[in-house]
Design an enzyme around this catalytic site. Structure first.
Site, short mmCIF file in Angstrom:
data_model
loop_
_atom_site.label_atom_id
_atom_site.label_comp_id
_atom_site.label_asym_id
_atom_site.label_seq_id
_atom_site.Cartn_x
_atom_site.Cartn_y
_atom_site.Cartn_z
N GLY A 188 -23.64 0.15 -19.26
CA GLY A 188 -24.86 -0.65 -19.32
C GLY A 188 -25.18 -1.29 -17.98
O GLY A 188 -24.42 -2.11 -17.48
N GLY A 190 -27.54 -3.39 -17.38
CA GLY A 190 -28.41 -4.54 -17.63
C GLY A 190 -27.93 -5.71 -16.79
O GLY A 190 -27.07 -5.56 -15.92
N VAL A 191 -28.48 -6.89 -17.08
CA VAL A 191 -28.16 -8.08 -16.29
C VAL A 191 -26.65 -8.35 -16.31
O VAL A 191 -26.01 -8.53 -15.26
CB VAL A 191 -28.90 -9.31 -16.85
CG1 VAL A 191 -28.53 -10.57 -16.10
CG2 VAL A 191 -30.41 -9.09 -16.81
N ILE A 192 -26.05 -8.33 -17.51
CA ILE A 192 -24.64 -8.71 -17.63
C ILE A 192 -23.74 -7.67 -16.97
O ILE A 192 -22.81 -8.02 -16.24
CB ILE A 192 -24.28 -8.94 -19.12
CG1 ILE A 192 -25.04 -10.19 -19.62
CG2 ILE A 192 -22.79 -9.11 -19.33
CD1 ILE A 192 -24.88 -10.49 -21.10
N ALA A 276 -21.21 -3.51 -21.83
CA ALA A 276 -22.28 -4.51 -21.64
C ALA A 276 -23.61 -3.87 -22.04
O ALA A 276 -24.48 -3.63 -21.21
CB ALA A 276 -22.31 -4.98 -20.19
N GLY A 278 -25.81 -4.98 -24.33
CA GLY A 278 -26.78 -5.89 -24.93
C GLY A 278 -26.14 -6.86 -25.92
O GLY A 278 -24.94 -6.80 -26.17
N ASP A 319 -31.36 -17.38 -28.89
CA ASP A 319 -31.05 -15.95 -28.99
C ASP A 319 -31.21 -15.41 -30.41
O ASP A 319 -31.19 -14.20 -30.62
CB ASP A 319 -29.61 -15.68 -28.54
CG ASP A 319 -29.46 -15.71 -27.03
OD1 ASP A 319 -30.41 -16.10 -26.34
OD2 ASP A 319 -28.37 -15.34 -26.54
N HIS A 451 -40.95 -24.75 8.00
CA HIS A 451 -40.48 -23.66 8.85
C HIS A 451 -39.21 -24.07 9.56
O HIS A 451 -39.15 -25.19 10.07
CB HIS A 451 -41.56 -23.33 9.89
CG HIS A 451 -41.07 -22.33 10.90
ND1 HIS A 451 -40.98 -20.98 10.63
CD2 HIS A 451 -40.59 -22.49 12.16
CE1 HIS A 451 -40.50 -20.35 11.70
NE2 HIS A 451 -40.27 -21.25 12.64
P1 FAD Z 1 -25.45 -19.63 -28.05
O1 FAD Z 1 -25.25 -20.12 -26.68
O2 FAD Z 1 -24.91 -18.28 -28.39
O3 FAD Z 1 -24.81 -20.74 -29.00
C1 FAD Z 1 -24.74 -20.59 -30.37
C2 FAD Z 1 -23.55 -21.36 -30.89
O4 FAD Z 1 -23.63 -21.39 -32.30
C3 FAD Z 1 -22.21 -20.72 -30.57
O5 FAD Z 1 -21.38 -21.61 -29.86
C4 FAD Z 1 -21.61 -20.38 -31.93
O6 FAD Z 1 -20.22 -20.65 -32.01
C5 FAD Z 1 -22.35 -21.33 -32.85
N1 FAD Z 1 -22.47 -20.82 -34.22
C6 FAD Z 1 -22.91 -19.60 -34.61
N2 FAD Z 1 -22.96 -19.53 -35.95
C7 FAD Z 1 -22.53 -20.72 -36.40
C8 FAD Z 1 -22.34 -21.25 -37.71
N3 FAD Z 1 -22.65 -20.54 -38.80
N4 FAD Z 1 -21.86 -22.51 -37.83
C9 FAD Z 1 -21.55 -23.24 -36.73
N5 FAD Z 1 -21.71 -22.79 -35.46
C10 FAD Z 1 -22.20 -21.55 -35.33
N6 FAD Z 1 -28.71 -16.85 -19.73
C11 FAD Z 1 -29.34 -17.43 -18.71
O7 FAD Z 1 -30.41 -18.01 -18.90
N7 FAD Z 1 -28.83 -17.39 -17.44
C12 FAD Z 1 -27.67 -16.76 -17.15
O8 FAD Z 1 -27.22 -16.76 -16.00
C13 FAD Z 1 -26.96 -16.13 -18.21
N8 FAD Z 1 -25.79 -15.50 -17.99
C14 FAD Z 1 -25.11 -14.97 -19.04
C15 FAD Z 1 -23.91 -14.32 -18.78
C16 FAD Z 1 -23.19 -13.78 -19.81
C17 FAD Z 1 -21.86 -13.10 -19.52
C18 FAD Z 1 -23.67 -13.88 -21.16
C19 FAD Z 1 -22.88 -13.31 -22.30
C20 FAD Z 1 -24.88 -14.48 -21.42
C21 FAD Z 1 -25.61 -15.03 -20.36
N9 FAD Z 1 -26.85 -15.66 -20.58
C22 FAD Z 1 -27.53 -16.21 -19.52
C23 FAD Z 1 -27.46 -15.74 -21.92
C24 FAD Z 1 -27.22 -17.12 -22.54
O9 FAD Z 1 -25.83 -17.38 -22.61
C25 FAD Z 1 -27.86 -17.20 -23.91
O10 FAD Z 1 -29.22 -16.83 -23.83
C26 FAD Z 1 -27.77 -18.60 -24.48
O11 FAD Z 1 -26.42 -19.02 -24.58
C27 FAD Z 1 -28.44 -18.67 -25.85
O12 FAD Z 1 -28.33 -19.97 -26.35
P2 FAD Z 1 -28.32 -20.27 -27.91
O13 FAD Z 1 -28.22 -21.76 -28.02
O14 FAD Z 1 -29.43 -19.57 -28.57
O15 FAD Z 1 -26.98 -19.60 -28.48
P1 AMP Z 2 -29.13 -5.23 -21.54
O1 AMP Z 2 -29.58 -5.11 -22.98
O2 AMP Z 2 -30.20 -5.59 -20.57
O3 AMP Z 2 -27.89 -6.05 -21.38
O4 AMP Z 2 -28.71 -3.74 -21.10
C1 AMP Z 2 -27.81 -2.93 -21.80
C2 AMP Z 2 -27.93 -1.51 -21.28
O5 AMP Z 2 -26.92 -0.70 -21.86
C3 AMP Z 2 -29.27 -0.84 -21.59
O6 AMP Z 2 -29.91 -0.53 -20.39
C4 AMP Z 2 -28.87 0.41 -22.39
O7 AMP Z 2 -29.66 1.52 -22.03
C5 AMP Z 2 -27.42 0.63 -21.98
N1 AMP Z 2 -26.64 1.42 -22.97
C6 AMP Z 2 -26.59 1.24 -24.31
N2 AMP Z 2 -25.77 2.17 -24.90
C7 AMP Z 2 -25.28 2.96 -23.90
C8 AMP Z 2 -24.36 4.08 -23.83
N3 AMP Z 2 -23.78 4.61 -24.93
N4 AMP Z 2 -24.09 4.62 -22.61
C9 AMP Z 2 -24.64 4.10 -21.49
N5 AMP Z 2 -25.50 3.05 -21.49
C10 AMP Z 2 -25.82 2.47 -22.66
#
Ligand code: FAD
Ligand code: AMP
Length: 479
Positions: A188, A190-192, A276, A278, A319, A451
């Site tokens: 993947g 993507g960003v991650i 990674a 998605g 999310d 500048h």
């Molecule tokens: P979450 O942060 O996922 O929090 C949800 C919480 O709910 C979790 O702690 C979970 O334990 C809890 N929960 C779930 N179900 C229950 C339940 N039934 N009862 C009690 N608790 C529960 N975004 C950016 O904007 N910038 C970045 O640089 C960025 N980098 C990232 C890098 C990585 C490696 C990853 C994985 C994600 C990154 N993101 C980034 C995305 C970002 O982390 C998410 O968009 C963000 O955390 C979403 O926030 P949220 O509050 O919706 O959910």
């Molecule tokens: P994102 O959703 O932006 O984190 O990106 C995830 C990326 O993974 C997407 O660009 C997908 O096309 C890619 N992807 C998903 N499944 C596969 C796979 N089986 N092999 C290679 N790339 C994949």
């Protein structure tokens, strides 16, 4: 403990904890249910973002960049360092300390704002009741006037590469390799995938990124994505587009990955593999059968533009719902919902949510890409100026990349800003502010920029949309 609250929030990530603090600020009796246990086996707030997402990944991106610079990027500046040593354990510990400080800070903010943190799992039932299962103790039924669902997302699994968190890892496992893998595969682009691939590439891994789709970063403006791809490839990231992973097998401490590309069936062996591909909304156990909340066709919780579900008094944010999976989008939805509950007039401007990839160079954007505007059929103009024409970028040795504007030809309004280059994550905020105020490119053209600064390239790109750039030669398009 009271069983009745004005607001119960399920999930304490950036969406949930911000919603909780804003609700409490507005005088609502607020509880936030969060079940997360961190690496130190302690209950933790902050969600994916603070614990295993934005923050730890940025800590490693910053540390690995410093290592890479020290090793190989400072010689141009006349600084020669021999034998820089990598102490991975210290680097990972530093990241963990940052996470612990930040998540501990949220707990302090909860105390200061009198938000009740209920440690355990929440499930929405009918009638705005919430079943709460504490980390230890008996299940309780709580009642709320309003419920905010903020349970976030989890990584998507693919059967062709099952995560064991040892050899095949997801983004969480990729934050904690105990040694730098010699050969690292990433599924993947993507960003991650790009961010985590960059971390380990800078620390010495040979990184191969396998991406099923033929286009690189298809959601990003094409001109910007093309430039970024060129720069990442030059850095040594081996990005294979049109490479779909079809299977994998762990053999001892390595993994053999099968994929298909233009040349047919292929195979690569890696020491570690990051999956990674998605993230998906985390709805398991969140909704009881009779909760009444609907999902959309992609299994996100269905909400309107102000995050109302179709059960009155129940909201969903971050999310879990449509839109980009970004922490700042979750945060602003958290604030909006708290204010909606209070009957205030409020909204999130979904047209001006920035996106950032924290690679080097960084990639950042806000608004529409040139391709999107072209497809809409509206008359438009663009201006793109490279950092190579910027004195501050030259001084810093950061001349790769560009700033680009897309603007409406008739109204002059800015429709999108796109950056690949140094500090793109900071520069993009200028585009966000401009778009939020409905600015035209002329508004930016008339502003005075300090500048020398990287921001001058933002100014020049705005000038370039009308063939007025000073530091690049422009040829006027034929009408
Ligand atoms: P979450 O942060 O996922 O929090 C949800 C919480 O709910 C979790 O702690 C979970 O334990 C809890 N929960 C779930 N179900 C229950 C339940 N039934 N009862 C009690 N608790 C529960 N975004 C950016 O904007 N910038 C970045 O640089 C960025 N980098 C990232 C890098 C990585 C490696 C990853 C994985 C994600 C990154 N993101 C980034 C995305 C970002 O982390 C998410 O968009 C963000 O955390 C979403 O926030 P949220 O509050 O919706 O959910
Ligand atoms: P994102 O959703 O932006 O984190 O990106 C995830 C990326 O993974 C997407 O660009 C997908 O096309 C890619 N992807 C998903 N499944 C596969 C796979 N089986 N092999 C290679 N790339 C994949």
């Amino acid at each position: 403990m009271s069983d009745n609250y004005d607001v119960i929030i399920i999930g304490g990530g950036p969406g949930g904890y911000v919603a909780a603090i804003r609700c409490a600020q507005l005088g609502l009796n607020t509880a936030c249910i969060e079940k997360r246990i961190n690496k130190q086996d302690e209950p933790a707030l902050g969600g994916t973002c603070l614990n295993v997402g934005c923050i730890p990944s940025k800590a490693l991106l910053d540390s690995s960049w410093k290592y890479h610079e020290t090793e190989s990027a400072l010689a141009d500046h006349g600084i020669k360092i021999k034998g820089a040593d990598l102490d991975l354990e210290t680097m990972l510990k530093r990241k963990d300390t940052i996470v612990k400080n930040l998540t501990g800070g949220i707990a302090q903010l909860f105390k200061a704002n009198k938000v009740t943190w209920l440690q355990g799992t929440g499930q929405l039932k009918s009638g705005k009741q919430v079943e709460f299962q504490p980390l230890d103790g008996d299940t309780q039924t709580l009642q709320a006037e309003h419920v905010i669902l903020a349970a976030g997302s989890v990584p998507v699994d693919i059967p062709v590469a099952s995560v064991d968190q040892k050899v095949i890892v997801d983004s969480t496992g990729a934050l904690d390799f105990d040694k730098v893998p010699k050969r690292l595969g990433v599924i993947g682009a993507g960003v991650i995938g790009l961010e985590l691939g960059s971390v380990w590439g800078r620390l010495g891994s040979e990184v191969v990124v396998l991406e099923a789709v033929d286009d690189f970063l298809p959601a990003v403006d094409k001109q910007i994505a093309k430039d970024a791809q060129k720069q990442f490839t030059k850095q040594g990231l081996d990005i294979r587009l049109g490479a779909r992973v079809t299977g994998s097998e762990v053999k001892k401490d390595q993994v053999v990955v099968n994929f298909t590309d233009k040349g047919g069936e292929q195979e690569e062996t890696f020491d570690r593999l990051i999956v990674a591909v998605g993230r998906r909304p985390y709805t398991e156990g969140l909704l009881s059968q009779d909760a009444g909340v609907s999902l959309d066709e992609r299994n996100y919780i269905y909400v309107d533009s102000q995050c109302r579900t179709d059960v009155p008094g129940v909201y969903a944010i971050g999310d879990l719902v449509r839109g980009p999976a970004l922490a700042h989008k979750a945060i602003e939805e958290g604030v909006m919902v708290a204010e909606v509950i209070m009957g205030e007039s409020t909204q999130v401007n979904y047209d001006a949510v920035p996106g950032v990839i924290y690679t080097h160079p960084e990639v950042a954007w806000v608004g529409k890409t040139e391709e999107e505007v072209k497809d809409s059929g509206d008359a438009y103009k663009t201006g793109a100026v490279p950092f190579a024409a910027n004195g501050r970028a030259m001084a810093a040795g950061e001349t790769g990349g560009m700033v680009k504007f897309v603007a409406d030809e008739k109204t002059d309004r800015i429709l999108g800003m796109h950056v690949v280059g140094p500090q793109a994550s900071e520069l993009i905020q200028q585009g966000v502010i401009a778009m939020e105020f409905g600015a035209t490119v002329e508004d930016l053209q008339l502003m005075v920029f300090g500048h020398p600064s990287l921001s001058e390239t933002v100014h020049e790109a705005a000038l370039a949309t009308d063939f007025k750039a000073i530091h690049v030669a422009q040829r006027r398009r034929k009408k």
